[in-house]
Design an enzyme around this catalytic site. Structure first.
Site, PDB file in Angstrom:
ATOM      1  N   HIS A 240       0.825  -1.211   0.000  1.00  9.71           N
ATOM      2  CA  HIS A 240       0.000   0.000   0.000  1.00  9.71           C
ATOM      3  C   HIS A 240       0.862   1.265   0.000  1.00  9.71           C
ATOM      4  CE1 HIS A 240      -3.489   2.576   1.189  1.00  9.71           C
ATOM      5  NE2 HIS A 240      -2.527   3.278   1.784  1.00  9.71           N
ATOM      6  N   GLU A 241       1.804   1.335   0.911  1.00  9.26           N
ATOM      7  CA  GLU A 241       2.610   2.551   1.048  1.00  9.26           C
ATOM      8  C   GLU A 241       3.502   2.787  -0.166  1.00  9.26           C
ATOM      9  OE1 GLU A 241       1.895   4.668   3.265  1.00  9.26           O
ATOM     10  OE2 GLU A 241       0.618   3.370   4.468  1.00  9.26           O
TER      11      GLU A 241
ATOM     12  N   HIS B   8       1.829   4.907  -2.604  1.00 13.35           N
ATOM     13  CA  HIS B   8       1.965   6.346  -2.340  1.00 13.35           C
ATOM     14  C   HIS B   8       3.321   6.861  -2.807  1.00 13.35           C
ATOM     15  CE1 HIS B   8      -1.775   6.685  -0.290  1.00 13.35           C
ATOM     16  NE2 HIS B   8      -1.425   6.026   0.809  1.00 13.35           N
TER      17      HIS B   8
ATOM     18  N   HIS C 107      -5.525   7.509  -2.271  1.00 17.70           N
ATOM     19  CA  HIS C 107      -6.405   6.457  -1.781  1.00 17.70           C
ATOM     20  C   HIS C 107      -7.560   6.171  -2.733  1.00 17.70           C
ATOM     21  CE1 HIS C 107      -4.984   7.089   2.620  1.00 17.70           C
ATOM     22  NE2 HIS C 107      -4.303   6.133   2.019  1.00 17.70           N
TER      23      HIS C 107
END
Length: 374
Positions: free
Chosen positions: A281-282, A285, A291
């Site tokens: 997930h990170e 980013h 998101h």
């Protein structure tokens, strides 16, 4: 010469107070470990107290409701300009709850019902869902006129404000781990797998290096206030956060019970967090994605303890390929080309670069002081 060295040493010492590196607590395989031998297993989650607000409605007052307002402020649902919150369930809180419910596909009631409270208590990414008053989730905009997708197609992936990416001439990215964390090879391999998942669908490549301060992507575990303006809050709260390109900083909360190997779903501790799930997930980013409101997507903001979620969904793949193009060896699964795929949101995407400025200012101020004294 000795005097110059002395002042340089002072500058470096001053810069060091802006972060608190720790020796990361990683459990290679926590499944067979008895709960009483696992740190943090009996600790309450950072937002467990929100359960006391179940059923609270507009016009009411409840002790501690100001903390919930702080939560919504941290994730963008209440403007940063607001301070000194009261425990009143006012119009501002009702509006924040309605937006939150929409973003997380809940019934939009403006009340703190069971489902909303359950979602609020989940551990999550520290990046904001709303930036400068613009929601980055669940926008459902129609496809652009030059899109090859069906006119009714919608996408929910999002980008950071200004759509920052790693430049075309620099797509072979290096990553490194903060030496003070003393990570094992098993733990480092978790991050390697996470990077490989994104490399498999894009034109990007990722290579580990030992030069932490020269690496493009810097992975580090910290606890509490670590100098970037986004302090960690302990067990089962904010798990991690990452900054937009080309900052490259990826921070994880060292207070969590991280599981690097084994089946986290069968863990004997209730606070076990799957490291690879959060890492994937990170990294999204780090590469420029915000998101998504698609619950199956990697870029969905929340993840429960004892949950593993590492496979990129079509929403993630379409978003990252919009930024970097597709890997020539990648074959689009049939489900990814469905006319019900999700529409791009090009508004502000939970941009954590505002935190980057605060940390860089502190570091540069410390070093600058030393240089002025030379």
């Amino acid at each position: 010469m000795k005097l110059r060295f002395y002042f340089l040493a002072i500058a470096l010492c001053l810069s060091s107070i802006w972060y608190t590196p720790i020796s990361a607590r990683i459990h290679p395989n926590i499944s067979p470990t008895p709960p009483w031998q696992v740190p943090n297993d009996t600790a309450k989650g950072a937002w467990d107290s929100f359960k006391n607000f179940t059923g609270c409605r507009p016009g009411q007052k409840s002790d501690g409701l100001s903390k919930l307002k702080d939560y919504f402020k941290n994730f963008g649902y209440i403007p940063d300009s607001q301070h000194n919150f009261t425990d009143d369930f006012d119009d501002e809180l009702e509006s924040a709850i309605k937006t939150y419910q929409k973003n997380f596909n809940l019934n939009v009631t403006g009340e703190l019902d069971d489902k909303t409270i359950e979602n609020l208590m989940k551990s999550r990414c520290g990046n904001a869902d709303i930036v400068n008053g613009t929601s980055t989730m669940n926008s459902g905009k129609p496809a652009s006129s030059n899109s090859s997708l069906n006119f009714h197609a919608v996408r929910h992936y999002s980008f950071f404000e200004g759509r920052p990416t790693w430049p075309e001439y620099h797509r072979d990215l290096t990553y490194a781990f903060l030496p003070d964390n003393e990570l094992s090879n098993t733990t480092k391999e978790v991050f390697t797998r996470a990077f490989e998942r994104w490399a498999a669908v894009t034109t990007l490549t990722f290579t580990e290096t030992d030069s932490y301060y020269e690496a493009d992507l810097k992975v580090a575990f910290y606890t509490g206030d670590h100098g970037d303006g986004e302090p960690f809050d302990g067990v089962l709260g904010t798990l991690a956060h990452a900054f937009s390109p080309t900052s490259g900083r990826f921070h994880l909360d060292g207070a969590e019970t991280w599981v690097a190997e084994g089946d986290v779903t069968k863990s004997s501790t209730s606070s076990a967090i799957d490291l690879e799930s959060v890492a994937v997930h990170e990294i999204g980013h780090l590469l420029g994605l915000g998101h998504s409101s698609v619950e199956e997507a990697i870029m969905y903001p929340t993840i429960s303890a004892k949950t593993r979620k590492v496979e990129l969904a079509s929403d993630d793949i379409q978003g990252i390929q919009e930024l970097y193009g597709a890997n020539s060896n990648y074959t689009t699964p049939p489900s990814s080309s469905s006319p019900n795929s999700h529409q791009e949101n090009t508004s502000n995407g939970g941009d954590h670069r505002r935190s980057s400025w605060r940390w860089d200012l502190g570091f540069l101020s410390s070093v600058g002081l030393g240089l002025l004294l030379l």
